[in-house]
Write an enzyme that holds these catalytic residues in place. Structure first.
Site, short mmCIF file in Angstrom:
data_model
loop_
_atom_site.label_atom_id
_atom_site.label_comp_id
_atom_site.label_asym_id
_atom_site.label_seq_id
_atom_site.Cartn_x
_atom_site.Cartn_y
_atom_site.Cartn_z
N SER A 8 5.45 8.12 -7.18
CA SER A 8 5.03 7.39 -5.98
C SER A 8 6.13 6.76 -5.15
O SER A 8 5.87 6.26 -4.05
CB SER A 8 4.02 6.30 -6.36
OG SER A 8 2.77 6.87 -6.62
N SER B 209 2.28 7.36 -3.72
CA SER B 209 1.39 6.39 -3.14
C SER B 209 2.07 5.34 -2.27
O SER B 209 1.42 4.67 -1.49
CB SER B 209 0.64 5.67 -4.27
OG SER B 209 1.55 4.89 -5.03
N LYS C 133 5.50 -3.13 -0.78
CA LYS C 133 4.28 -2.38 -1.02
C LYS C 133 3.16 -3.37 -1.33
O LYS C 133 3.38 -4.35 -2.06
CB LYS C 133 4.50 -1.42 -2.21
CG LYS C 133 3.32 -0.48 -2.49
CD LYS C 133 3.64 0.48 -3.64
CE LYS C 133 2.54 1.50 -3.87
NZ LYS C 133 2.84 2.44 -4.96
#
Lengths: 481, 487, 95
Positions: B175, B151, B76
């Site tokens: 997330s 997210s 990420k």
């Protein structure tokens, strides 16, 4: 009717740790810009604070020294505001739960002792520096200082004059150096004061206060408070009102001016720092630190007064720093104070007078003195056993400052040993009497002062090596005979 | 090969059936092919990845055998990786080349994993759809008209589409779990403090936790073995002995007591989601687990508490983005204050600014007690609910999200609607508990449904045990989105 | 509690975020929507409940007072918007 000035001080003492409070960057003063600002200090995204044990230890030492209460659990909070020298956009400080609560400091002002209560002391980080020399209309930011540990020490509004405020600041300054938590270097900003000043009619409730910042010398502190009190009194006497505000002292113009730019939108949004868990201080840790605490200045001053019979003033001066007090006591070690009970007082006077001016002239601390306390003590021992006179002692010390070595060697090399041979001295006295008939006549005519002139002549003739008392006795004997 | 588990990949690498360079090339080729449709990555750096793969091959050639050596992983774009652009999907950091490695990056580097690229996300991890990205929304491989969740949506989409065998994510309010559920893969958020936050760009520090995505729970155990561990640079990192999170994978579920929070099974969950979750419960029962209804009476307060605490912390965490030391600075400005205001207004996206403003407000003078302090008190009530529930059961299960993946654009104009996607996931973050999501079927439109498992502190091995046993009995986690299966 | 447009501007100023006159109404509406969502908290009886600031009930760990970080200012300043003489430059700071 008179006015009473009410003063409280907030002091930022930089703690003498090697590394910063929340990072492993160095804290040394004077490094090239931004070379001591690591990722945590410049607030790189993703970096996190880790608390320095050394900073906490110093706060504990302070608490023990002022008799403050050590909060067994304290909390770090974020104080949020934007400023280019504040890289994270918040300062990590302690707000609702500081590490030290209360405590007190005894100061000596106007010849009297006074107790100033402390409100609290808390740990926080310093900000960087904005350099205002002009970079094409821009300012430059150096973050070397960002993250330097500070102990913010807040007093109660217990002081009533600039003199008391300075006495407090000096006492606190001496204390933080004494317990070795701060180097106290005011030029380098290691010890900075902000003063909260208000005025009132005696007995009236507290007036509105102004905070004066940027007081980095005792002289500025004194002048700024005096100026600010005058300013407030003038406003009040003209029927005006004091606005609570932050003011900056400008030493060049000797005035304070309003710092409105920092006042705007005054809402710091304190909240507990989620990156830092509560700080615990264990009993065991406190006990361990307590066991390593030095004798504190007040205790030492009291001991010097009772044990060495020093006057309160001299005792206070000898204990102005731990270095000086240590030097004094070490200089006494080779002297038998039972036989010579006067010796400590003489040495104390030498320490606060001659030695202190030598150190000041050389810009040295007592711990850095080129002449050792043992050597100073030895000079005094030579006076006490009659080897040299008190006047010669001064010359011997002077020679030591000039690097001539040990007192015994100096006395021997320069032939400074007191003339104790009565025959030799009698001959010199006879010569002096013969050469100064007028003084002899005057003395015999009842002019006691004439004797002093004759003593002076004998001392001159012996290059100061005669024992003044012995010369006195001899002269009197001859003149009355 | 792209359907292989991490253990199988490690075996193939050890047996020299494939090299790390070949494996990396294969995934890079897939990324090339599908990036346009999915927008799962922010940065791909072929040469850097291949250099790491060559280094891994050299270690393999020397006979080194560690579980992740030579295996590609997508990170990420919230983890700082030295020399890599690390953007947090924000214009503010669009030019930010990280000068250091996050602890998670170091751990995977030491384990020999190869960085395939940095994945798309909601800007600064604020969002539940990966639509709040400066680089455009990521897409759900099961239906590119739908969001992958957020997210960490880029990581979830990449793993679901077989663009990476595994990926990292972060989970502040769901997330990892919500995008894992929306994309039909497995994702775990460990106990707060197990994975160091050092180098993880902070959103809400007391809630943020790094975790991982893979298709199966056994893979998650290997990933967690690599990334969990004490780190002195994070004051909230927990000093605990190393554990093997795979140790309980094979344990039978007989006798396990599963708690069903009645608040999670009430109204609010779509019928298709309910059907899949109940189907999963039936499977677990056949495996020997027993179910007991439990209560989490304050769970309805978790979204409100979260949307006070997280924005409050974020408003402070994001104050460092001021255009002075790194990142974006507005091209034109007047004085210093104007430079700050314009830099931050231009550098941050709408949702980030919204949360900064909410957070600033709830901490401001006169509102702190009513909002922030009250939310922290409610947070404790929520945490206490979980502790009480775990007195009656070993693990909790329920839906990960109330719906399947929604269409791109459907909720962007209604922040409150968007926040309610987190209704089942924020509780464990507030309490600091571990939680995971595994695929448990399909709902409307053939879209995946996630089953959430929540455990007591440090119960990761037990949770992975349940997940793995479930995955031995089902094949939901093996289903590939149409068009992304092995060719 | 509902925010007025001047509240919005005050908060934006505290947060150093420019909100243009054209944006104020939309921002105000968003924020009030969110505040309505979190308003449920006000009704909860939390008397005697200690605020929970951290996910774990543990105390702070301390590091030894050692210098562990070397000078990296060239690396750090390579990504800075404006640097001169090793200083970060900003519009004139007025005190």
């Amino acid at each position: 009717m008179s006015w009473e000035i009410v003063i409280g001080l907030e002091t930022h003492a930089q703690l003498s740790t090697r590394s910063k409070i929340f990072s492993g960057a160095a804290t040394a003063f004077g490094a090239a810009p931004n070379t001591q600002a690591c990722g945590v200090d410049i607030a790189l995204p993703g970096t996190l604070p880790v608390l320095n044990r050394g900073a906490v230890e110093r706060a504990i030492r302070f608490a023990l020294a002022v008799g403050g209460e050590l909060n067994r659990t304290s909390v770090f909070a974020r104080k949020n505001y934007f400023y280019p020298d504040l890289p994270k956009g918040y300062q990590i400080s302690q707000y609702e739960a500081p590490i030290v609560a209360g405590g007190a400091l005894t100061i000596l002002a106007g010849g009297a002792e006074k107790v100033v209560r402390l409100t609290r002391a808390h740990l926080e980080e310093d900000a960087g520096k904005s350099l205002h020399e002009d970079f094409h209309g821009a300012s430059g930011i150096d973050l070397n200082r960002a993250g330097t540990p500070l102990l913010e020490i807040v007093s109660e509004p217990d002081m009533r004059s600039a003199e008391e405020a300075v006495a407090y600041a000096r006492t606190l300054h001496a204390l933080v150096r004494w317990i070795e938590i701060c180097d106290g270097n005011m030029q380098e900003g290691s010890f900075r004061c902000d003063a909260n000043v208000s005025v009132r009619r005696p007995g009236a409730p507290l007036g509105t206060r102004c905070e004066i910042k940027n007081l980095n010398s005792f002289r500025f502190l004194e002048r700024a408070i005096e100026h600010e009190a005058r300013r407030q009194i003038e406003i009040l006497e003209a029927g005006g009102r004091i606005d609570q505000e932050t003011r900056l002292y400008d030493p060049e113009r000797d005035e304070t001016r309003s710092l409105r730019s920092k006042e705007e939108a005054h809402d710091y949004r304190y909240f507990p720092d989620p990156d830092l868990l509560p700080l615990a201080v264990s009993e065991q840790w406190i006990a361990e630190i307590r066991s390593r605490m030095p004798e504190l200045p007040a205790a030492r001053r009291a001991r010097f007064e009772s044990r060495y019979k020093l006057s309160p003033q001299v005792a206070a001066q000898v204990t102005a720093s731990r270095d000086k007090a240590d030097f004094f006591e070490r200089s006494l070690m080779k002297i038998d104070t039972e036989t010579y009970p006067e010796a400590p007082r003489d040495l104390a006077n030498v320490t606060v007078g001659e030695l202190t001016s030598q150190m000041n002239e050389r810009g040295l601390e007592f711990s850095q003195s080129p002449v050792s306390p043992e050597q100073i003590g030895r000079v005094q021992a030579l006076v006490l056993d009659g080897t040299i006179s008190g006047k010669i002692a001064k010359d011997v010390r002077k020679a030591m400052w000039e690097g001539e070595g040990d007192p015994d060697a100096i006395v021997a090399r320069r032939g400074l040993r007191q003339i104790s041979d009565a025959g030799a001295l009698e001959a010199i006295v006879a010569e002096v009497l013969a050469a100064n008939p007028r003084s002899v006549e005057e003395f015999r005519a009842g002019k006691e002062k004439a004797l002093n002139a004759l003593v002076g002549q004998v001392m001159k003739a012996t290059k100061g090596k005669a024992n003044p008392q012995q010369v006195n006795d001899l002269l009197k004997g001859k003149l009355s005979g | 090969m792209i359907e292989a588990s991490l253990a199988e990949l490690a075996d193939a690498l050890a047996a020299k059936k494939v090299t790390s360079v070949e494996l990396t090339e294969r995934y890079l080729a897939r990324i090339d092919r599908h990036q346009g449709a999915l927008n799962a990555f922010v940065t791909v750096d072929r040469e850097r990845s291949l250099a790491q793969a060559r280094a891994a091959d050299a270690r393999l050639a020397r006979g080194e055998r560690t579980p992740l050596l030579g295996i590609p992983i997508a990170h990420k774009d919230i983890f700082c990786a030295r020399g890599w652009l690390t953007t947090c999907a924000s214009k503010m950091l669009a030019n930010f080349v990280a000068p250091y490695d996050a602890h998670v990056i170091e751990q995977f580097g030491a384990a020999g994993a190869v960085i395939l690229g940095k994945t798309n996300m909601d800007e600064f991890a604020m969002g539940s759809s990966t639509e709040n990205s400066h680089f455009g929304p990521a897409r759900n491989p099961w239906d590119p008209a739908r969001v992958p969740g957020g997210s960490s949506g880029g990581s979830a989409a990449a793993v679901a589409a077989r663009l990476a065998p595994c990926a990292t994510g972060t989970d502040t309010g769901g997330s990892i779990r919500q995008p894992a559920g929306f994309c039909g893969i497995s994702g775990i958020k460990p106990t707060y403090g197990l994975v160091s936050r050092y180098g993880l760009i902070a959103y809400a520090s007391s809630l943020d936790q790094g975790g991982a995505f893979a298709r199966g729970a056994a893979d998650l155990a290997l990933l967690l073995n690599a990334m969990a561990g004490f780190d002195a640079r994070d004051s909230t990192s927990l000093e605990r002995p190393k554990e093997d999170y795979a140790r309980d994978l094979a344990r039978p579920l007989a006798g396990m007591r599963i708690g069903l929070p009645r608040e999670y099974f009430g109204a609010g969950m779509d019928a298709d989601v309910r059907a899949a979750v109940e189907g999963a419960l039936a499977v677990l029962r056949t495996l020997g687990a027993t179910a007991v209804e439990v209560g989490l009476p304050n769970s309805a307060l978790s979204v409100p508490a979260y949307y006070v605490i997280a924005p409050a912390e974020a408003s402070s965490n994001l104050a460092r983005f001021d255009g002075v030391r790194y990142g974006y600075r507005a091209p034109e400005y007047g004085d210093l204050a104007d430079m700050y205001r314009k830099t931050r207004a231009q550098g941050f996206g709408t949702e980030v600014k919204r949360r900064i403003l909410v957070g600033t407000y709830v901490l401001s003078h006169g509102y702190y007690d009513a909002y922030y302090l009250q939310a922290q008190r409610v947070r404790r009530l929520i945490a206490q609910d979980f502790v009480a529930a775990f007195g009656e059961c070993d693990l909790l299960i329920g839906p990960t999200s109330p719906t399947v993946a929604f269409p791109v654009g459907a909720q962007v104009s209604d922040p409150v609607q968007m926040y309610l996607n987190d209704i089942y996931t924020v509780g464990p973050n507030l309490a600091g508990l571990p939680a995971l999501s595994i695929p448990c079927g399909f709902g409307a439109g053939g879209l995946p449904v996630g089953l959430q498992v929540v455990g007591p502190y440090f119960s990761e091995a037990r949770m992975l045990n349940l997940a793995h046993q479930f995955q031995l009995a089902t094949d939901w986690h093996r289903r590939a989105p149409p068009g992304f299966a092995a060719q | 509690m509902s925010l007025s447009s001047s509240d919005v501007l005050r908060i934006a100023q505290l947060a150093r975020l420019e909100v243009t006159p054209a944006e104020v109404a939309a921002v105000q509406q968003d924020l009030n929507g969110i505040l309505a969502l979190v308003a449920q908290l006000q009704a909860v009886d939390t008397a005697g409940v200690a605020p929970m600031a951290h996910a774990q009930d543990v105390m702070l760990r301390l590091r030894a007072d050692e210098v562990t970080e070397a000078d990296q200012h060239r690396l750090f300043q390579a990504i800075a918007p404006q640097v001169e003489a090793d200083l970060y430059l900003v519009p004139k700071v007025i005190e």
